[in-house]
Design a protein around this motif. Structure first.
Motif, PDB file in Angstrom:
ATOM      1  N   SER A  14      -7.522 -21.150  20.654  1.00 47.94           N
ATOM      2  CA  SER A  14      -6.484 -20.415  19.945  1.00 47.94           C
ATOM      3  C   SER A  14      -7.068 -19.229  19.186  1.00 47.94           C
ATOM      4  O   SER A  14      -6.339 -18.444  18.609  1.00 47.94           O
ATOM      5  N   GLU A  15      -8.384 -19.105  19.174  1.00 45.34           N
ATOM      6  CA  GLU A  15      -9.043 -18.014  18.479  1.00 45.34           C
ATOM      7  C   GLU A  15      -9.032 -16.756  19.341  1.00 45.34           C
ATOM      8  O   GLU A  15      -8.812 -16.801  20.548  1.00 45.34           O
ATOM      9  N   SER A  16      -9.321 -15.628  18.699  1.00 47.44           N
ATOM     10  CA  SER A  16      -9.487 -14.401  19.457  1.00 47.44           C
ATOM     11  C   SER A  16     -10.745 -14.526  20.313  1.00 47.44           C
ATOM     12  O   SER A  16     -11.650 -15.307  19.988  1.00 47.44           O
ATOM     13  N   PRO A  17     -10.833 -13.773  21.410  1.00 46.61           N
ATOM     14  CA  PRO A  17     -12.012 -13.877  22.282  1.00 46.61           C
ATOM     15  C   PRO A  17     -13.328 -13.664  21.549  1.00 46.61           C
ATOM     16  O   PRO A  17     -14.297 -14.378  21.801  1.00 46.61           O
ATOM     17  N   ILE A  18     -13.388 -12.707  20.620  1.00 46.94           N
ATOM     18  CA  ILE A  18     -14.667 -12.423  19.971  1.00 46.94           C
ATOM     19  C   ILE A  18     -15.109 -13.583  19.090  1.00 46.94           C
ATOM     20  O   ILE A  18     -16.301 -13.907  19.022  1.00 46.94           O
ATOM     21  N   HIS A  19     -14.174 -14.258  18.430  1.00 45.91           N
ATOM     22  CA  HIS A  19     -14.564 -15.394  17.593  1.00 45.91           C
ATOM     23  C   HIS A  19     -15.064 -16.558  18.446  1.00 45.91           C
ATOM     24  O   HIS A  19     -16.033 -17.236  18.080  1.00 45.91           O
ATOM     25  N   TYR A  76     -19.565 -10.552  30.155  1.00 48.63           N
ATOM     26  CA  TYR A  76     -19.491  -9.654  29.003  1.00 48.63           C
ATOM     27  C   TYR A  76     -20.791  -8.876  28.882  1.00 48.63           C
ATOM     28  O   TYR A  76     -21.823  -9.273  29.423  1.00 48.63           O
ATOM     29  N   ALA A  77     -20.742  -7.776  28.152  1.00 46.04           N
ATOM     30  CA  ALA A  77     -21.933  -6.946  28.010  1.00 46.04           C
ATOM     31  C   ALA A  77     -22.028  -6.389  26.600  1.00 46.04           C
ATOM     32  O   ALA A  77     -21.015  -6.127  25.939  1.00 46.04           O
ATOM     33  N   VAL A 104     -21.157  -4.180  19.897  1.00 45.90           N
ATOM     34  CA  VAL A 104     -19.799  -4.220  20.437  1.00 45.90           C
ATOM     35  C   VAL A 104     -19.839  -4.959  21.771  1.00 45.90           C
ATOM     36  O   VAL A 104     -20.634  -4.625  22.655  1.00 45.90           O
ATOM     37  N   VAL A 105     -19.006  -5.981  21.900  1.00 48.82           N
ATOM     38  CA  VAL A 105     -18.963  -6.809  23.107  1.00 48.82           C
ATOM     39  C   VAL A 105     -17.841  -6.298  24.011  1.00 48.82           C
ATOM     40  O   VAL A 105     -16.695  -6.164  23.570  1.00 48.82           O
ATOM     41  N   GLY A 110     -15.062  -2.997  30.744  1.00 54.16           N
ATOM     42  CA  GLY A 110     -15.519  -2.079  29.709  1.00 54.16           C
ATOM     43  C   GLY A 110     -14.648  -2.056  28.470  1.00 54.16           C
ATOM     44  O   GLY A 110     -14.848  -1.218  27.583  1.00 54.16           O
ATOM     45  N   VAL A 111     -13.689  -2.965  28.400  1.00 51.70           N
ATOM     46  CA  VAL A 111     -12.793  -3.021  27.247  1.00 51.70           C
ATOM     47  C   VAL A 111     -13.466  -3.806  26.125  1.00 51.70           C
ATOM     48  O   VAL A 111     -14.002  -4.898  26.347  1.00 51.70           O
TER      49      VAL A 111
END
Length: 234
Positions: A14-19, A76-77, A104-105, A110-111
């Motif tokens: 349920s978290e955002s992708p970055i978390h 991811y990059a 920045v991930v 590339g988003v």
């Protein structure tokens, strides 16, 4: 390391992708950082003696290699390595300075999914990490917005407690002095978040205090609040 995979705990979905990504980055970091430190310590200690803080940059560069590889395998990059301009270091005594390096991930298209921030507490006195490195997750992806978010102690220190220890030096007639231009950041809170008591100022003072420094005074300097500390000369 795909945040939508079955390997991610239910609460993470349920978290955002970055978390979700940063949680897994921290698991991987915990597995590799001590090995890398032990492998590099002798050479980087010598580098520190000759070139100072550059040794920590070299350590971060080596540390980020397996992290970037794991992210790449998950689609991811990041721009790995260490770029001093993609970091900020405003806080803490010389024995326990806090530097935040951001990455920045981006996904396969590339988003930008968000930013992973490597939090590195390190000593300017000797080549030493007084705390284990750690990643923070930020939704911000622009450098100015990242730096602004990191100016809040509530963002950098979420979930961290304050620990204390005694300083064992004998009293001395001579004194040494240090300054901290980031004290005001510990009193600020992000928009919409309620101020509780004195914010995180206790954390800031504890870092100095447990290394033997006593707060003498605070003074404004431009838009910064500067703390002046002293302790018996060693």
């Amino acid at each position: 390391m795909n945040p939508n995979s079955d390997n991610v705990p239910a609460e993470g979905r349920s978290e955002s992708p970055i978390h979700a990504l940063v949680k897994q980055m921290n698991r991987h970091l915990a597995e590799v950082w001590t090995t890398i430190w032990n492998e590099q310590e002798e050479a980087l200690t010598e580098m520190f003696a000759n070139y100072g803080d550059r040794a920590y940059g070299a350590f971060v560069q080596r540390l980020m290699e397996p992290i970037a590889q794991r992210l790449q395998s998950a689609g991811y990059a990041i721009r790995a390595g260490f770029n001093r301009h993609d970091s900020v270091e405003n806080w803490g005594p010389p024995e326990e300075r806090e530097r935040c390096c951001w990455y920045v991930v981006r996904d396969a298209d590339g988003v930008a999914a968000g930013t992973a921030v490597l939090q590195l507490f390190h000593s300017h006195v000797s080549f030493r990490l007084p705390q284990a490195p750690n990643f923070l997750a930020l939704e911000e992806t622009e450098p100015s917005a990242i730096a602004a978010a990191l100016s809040y102690a509530a963002v950098r220190l979420t979930g961290q407690g304050v620990s204390y220890r005694n300083f064992g030096a004998e009293p001395a007639q001579a004194w040494e002095y240090g300054t901290d231009a980031g004290l005001g950041d510990y009193l600020n809170v992000p928009a919409g978040q309620r101020q509780t008591g004195t914010g995180y100022i206790d954390h800031a003072l504890a870092l100095w205090g447990r290394n033997g420094w006593e707060l003498v005074t605070v003074m404004p300097h431009g838009d910064r609040l500067v703390g002046y500390f002293k302790r018996p000369a060693r």
